[in-house]
Design a protein around this motif. Structure first.
Motif, PDB file in Angstrom:
ATOM      1  N   SER A  67      43.804  36.679  36.545  1.00  0.00           N
ATOM      2  CA  SER A  67      43.873  37.997  37.871  1.00  0.00           C
ATOM      3  C   SER A  67      42.832  36.914  38.782  1.00  0.00           C
ATOM      4  CB  SER A  67      42.840  38.912  37.933  1.00  0.00           C
ATOM      5  OG  SER A  67      42.015  39.177  36.835  1.00  0.00           O
ATOM      6  N   TRP A  68      42.175  35.893  38.365  1.00  0.00           N
ATOM      7  CA  TRP A  68      40.754  34.813  39.350  1.00  0.00           C
ATOM      8  C   TRP A  68      41.900  34.141  40.205  1.00  0.00           C
ATOM      9  CZ3 TRP A  68      41.462  30.218  39.061  1.00  0.00           C
ATOM     10  CH2 TRP A  68      42.293  29.472  37.618  1.00  0.00           C
ATOM     11  N   GLN A  69      43.401  33.781  39.833  1.00  0.00           N
ATOM     12  CA  GLN A  69      44.695  33.410  40.780  1.00  0.00           C
ATOM     13  C   GLN A  69      44.655  34.220  41.873  1.00  0.00           C
ATOM     14  OE1 GLN A  69      46.537  30.140  38.433  1.00  0.00           O
ATOM     15  NE2 GLN A  69      45.673  31.268  36.135  1.00  0.00           N
ATOM     16  N   PHE A  70      44.715  35.219  42.178  1.00  0.00           N
ATOM     17  CA  PHE A  70      45.345  35.643  42.767  1.00  0.00           C
ATOM     18  C   PHE A  70      43.862  36.702  43.857  1.00  0.00           C
ATOM     19  CE2 PHE A  70      48.137  36.033  38.783  1.00  0.00           C
ATOM     20  CZ  PHE A  70      49.412  36.362  39.852  1.00  0.00           C
ATOM     21  N   ASP A  71      45.306  37.176  45.153  1.00  0.00           N
ATOM     22  CA  ASP A  71      44.026  37.794  45.847  1.00  0.00           C
ATOM     23  C   ASP A  71      44.731  38.565  46.019  1.00  0.00           C
ATOM     24  OD1 ASP A  71      41.584  35.684  46.427  1.00  0.00           O
ATOM     25  OD2 ASP A  71      43.140  34.021  47.396  1.00  0.00           O
ATOM     26  N   LYS A  72      44.047  39.984  46.283  1.00  0.00           N
ATOM     27  CA  LYS A  72      45.030  41.584  46.916  1.00  0.00           C
ATOM     28  C   LYS A  72      44.639  41.217  48.380  1.00  0.00           C
ATOM     29  CE  LYS A  72      44.348  46.474  45.851  1.00  0.00           C
ATOM     30  NZ  LYS A  72      43.417  47.382  44.581  1.00  0.00           N
ATOM     31  N   LYS A  73      45.785  41.285  49.168  1.00  0.00           N
ATOM     32  CA  LYS A  73      45.927  41.064  50.317  1.00  0.00           C
ATOM     33  C   LYS A  73      47.170  42.203  51.198  1.00  0.00           C
ATOM     34  CE  LYS A  73      45.381  36.581  50.955  1.00  0.00           C
ATOM     35  NZ  LYS A  73      46.167  35.317  51.437  1.00  0.00           N
TER      36      LYS A  73
END
Length: 203
Positions: free
Chosen positions: A94-100
């Motif tokens: 999950s650290w490889q994704f950003d919530k946008k």
């Protein structure tokens, strides 16, 4: 322009097919809520996120809404084991994704400068153009305001939702990996409990 023909515009075709495939989980949500409303299900539904690795080490995040976590975790683990590299611990990808917030607009007939100004004035964080596709990115908290402002400008969206956006992408060169990735996504989309699947596969 030839741009409106999805066959000649790979980016547009990808967006349209993604928008179509993302209707599947939406149907799942409706089914779940209908089940809920009808009183057939008095269980508590809860949101759960699973993380793991697809074929070739692709990062996969699975969002589910379930009344039976044991069933759902077993199914998600099965898909990841069967087609990919297996399930990982919470936080493994999950650290490889950003919530946008992501708003996608068909820019065919539109002026790029104008839409960019409208988006930034509305509070967007970023604006990107790729083959006549305008992509507007927002912080999750600003998403609704930006969406409403652009709607008020008369713009129509190919998609508009909060997404988990990968920071980097993984390309699969092995045919078997690609087939397995497609099969895994199909299996997940067909599962009633799974709402969304986010991954960093660049197909």
């Amino acid at each position: 322009g030839s741009g409106a023909d999805p066959n000649s515009n790979t980016k547009l075709a990808a967006v349209i097919s993604r928008a179509k495939s993302e209707n599947v989980p939406n149907d799942n949500i409706k089914r779940t809520l209908n089940k809920y409303k009808s009183g057939a299900a008095t269980e508590n539904y809860e949101h759960v996120t699973y993380e793991g690795y697809g074929p070739g080490g692709v990062a996969v995040l699975v969002d589910a809404l379930t009344d039976n976590k044991n069933r759902t975790v077993a199914e998600v683990r099965h898909y990841l084991d069967k087609y990919g590299k297996g399930m990982g611990a919470s936080g493994c990808v999950s650290w490889q994704f950003d919530k946008k917030g992501v708003i996608v607009i068909n820019g065919e007939e539109l002026d790029e400068e104008t839409v960019m100004m409208q988006a930034l004035e509305a509070g967007a964080a970023d604006f990107q153009v790729d083959e006549n596709i305008f992509e507007v990115y927002t912080e999750p908290d600003d998403f609704d305001a930006v969406k409403e402002a652009l709607k008020a400008e008369g713009l129509e969206f190919l998609e508009a939702e909060i997404q988990m956006v990968p920071q980097t992408y993984t390309t699969l060169s092995n045919e078997d990996d690609i087939k397995n990735m497609e099969k895994m996504l199909e299996a997940m989309e067909a599962n009633d409990d799974i709402q969304d699947v986010w991954h960093n596969w660049e197909d």
